[in-house]
Design a protein around this motif. Structure first.
Motif, PDB file in Angstrom:
ATOM      1  N   THR A 141       0.873  -1.214  -0.002  1.00  0.00           N
ATOM      2  CA  THR A 141      -0.079   0.097   0.122  1.00  0.00           C
ATOM      3  C   THR A 141       0.940   1.167   0.031  1.00  0.00           C
ATOM      4  N   SER A 142       2.105   1.171  -0.309  1.00  0.00           N
ATOM      5  CA  SER A 142       2.994   2.360  -0.385  1.00  0.00           C
ATOM      6  C   SER A 142       2.333   3.286  -1.560  1.00  0.00           C
ATOM      7  N   ALA A 143       2.546   4.480  -1.269  1.00  0.00           N
ATOM      8  CA  ALA A 143       2.088   5.637  -2.177  1.00  0.00           C
ATOM      9  C   ALA A 143       2.607   5.436  -3.584  1.00  0.00           C
ATOM     10  N   GLU A 144       3.821   5.087  -3.896  1.00  0.00           N
ATOM     11  CA  GLU A 144       4.489   4.970  -5.083  1.00  0.00           C
ATOM     12  C   GLU A 144       3.759   3.794  -5.710  1.00  0.00           C
ATOM     13  N   HIS A 145       3.455   2.885  -5.022  1.00  0.00           N
ATOM     14  CA  HIS A 145       3.102   1.541  -5.682  1.00  0.00           C
ATOM     15  C   HIS A 145       1.453   1.879  -6.021  1.00  0.00           C
ATOM     16  N   VAL A 146       0.680   2.598  -5.353  1.00  0.00           N
ATOM     17  CA  VAL A 146      -0.558   3.124  -5.407  1.00  0.00           C
ATOM     18  C   VAL A 146      -0.712   3.883  -6.819  1.00  0.00           C
ATOM     19  N   LYS A 147       0.453   4.728  -6.699  1.00  0.00           N
ATOM     20  CA  LYS A 147       0.483   5.463  -7.914  1.00  0.00           C
ATOM     21  C   LYS A 147       0.743   4.928  -9.382  1.00  0.00           C
ATOM     22  N   GLU A 148       1.684   3.909  -9.223  1.00  0.00           N
ATOM     23  CA  GLU A 148       1.817   3.017 -10.317  1.00  0.00           C
ATOM     24  C   GLU A 148       0.628   2.418 -10.800  1.00  0.00           C
ATOM     25  N   LEU A 149      -0.161   1.706  -9.963  1.00  0.00           N
ATOM     26  CA  LEU A 149      -1.394   1.080 -10.132  1.00  0.00           C
ATOM     27  C   LEU A 149      -2.377   1.876 -10.891  1.00  0.00           C
ATOM     28  N   GLU A 150      -2.517   3.054 -10.365  1.00  0.00           N
ATOM     29  CA  GLU A 150      -3.616   3.932 -10.957  1.00  0.00           C
ATOM     30  C   GLU A 150      -2.950   4.463 -12.464  1.00  0.00           C
ATOM     31  N   ASP A 151      -1.995   4.591 -12.645  1.00  0.00           N
ATOM     32  CA  ASP A 151      -1.466   5.122 -14.012  1.00  0.00           C
ATOM     33  C   ASP A 151      -1.653   3.863 -14.934  1.00  0.00           C
ATOM     34  N   GLU A 152      -1.278   2.826 -14.353  1.00  0.00           N
ATOM     35  CA  GLU A 152      -1.540   1.539 -15.289  1.00  0.00           C
ATOM     36  C   GLU A 152      -3.290   1.417 -15.697  1.00  0.00           C
TER      37      GLU A 152
END
Length: 192
Positions: A141-152
């Motif tokens: 649930t890290s912010a960076e990982h969430v951002k990557e998932l949203e972009d994808e």
């Protein structure tokens, strides 16, 4: 290096011990090359008896401490491998040579006993399936990982919309082509 049978070695050693010749004369008589070979056989026979002349098929296992003490004794004194082997009760002087060389290259750890062969794969503990399912459920649930998932997700939505529009346009083109064919067929029938 030539391999000599036990019987051959014993015959020459016994000739020497019974006084039927010296090192040089027996070496020349039996064409051994140098008398050092005969000297080693005599010393081994004197120390270990018949076992000193036999080629051992059994590999003796020596502890790490024993190997280390023999190597240190060799390095700190000016004793030969043969004499050290006799002193320490080791029937194979070349084994000491091997230990000293390994010690010089890799230090004391090179003298430790090593298991030979491949590691067994059956000894590894098997993971419980329930544990694996729980591990898979843990989410980063890290912010960076969430951002990557949203972009994808955004890229996938755009691609999906593009493919839907492409399909709609293809269906429209096919419909227009059918209408043209039907109108051209109808006009062709009216001309007849």
């Amino acid at each position: 290096m030539a391999k000599y049978s036990y019987e051959f070695k014993k015959q020459i050693v016994m000739e020497y011990l019974e006084g039927h010749g010296g090192y040089d004369s027996l070496t020349a008589k039996y064409k051994l090359g140098t008398n050092s070979q005969l000297r080693r056989w005599v010393a081994a026979y004197n120390q270990f008896g018949d076992d000193g002349l036999k080629r051992s098929r059994q590999q003796d296992k020596y502890s790490f401490e024993k190997k280390l003490s023999v190597v240190e004794l060799y390095l700190t004194s000016e004793i030969s491998y043969q004499d050290l082997a006799i002193q320490e009760g080791i029937t194979n002087p070349s084994m000491i040579t091997n230990w000293v060389n390994r010690f010089r290259v890799a230090g004391p750890d090179a003298l430790r006993l090593r298991k030979k062969g491949r590691k067994k794969t059956l000894d590894k503990p098997k993971k419980d399936i329930k544990t694996q399912v729980q591990e898979d459920r843990t989410v980063d649930t890290s912010a960076e990982h969430v951002k990557e998932l949203e972009d994808e997700l955004l890229k996938l939505r755009i691609e999906n919309a593009f493919l839907k529009e492409l399909r709609r346009l293809r269906l429209e083109d096919e419909e227009k082509m059918r209408e043209r064919r039907s109108s051209s067929t109808a006009s062709g029938e009216s001309l007849d």
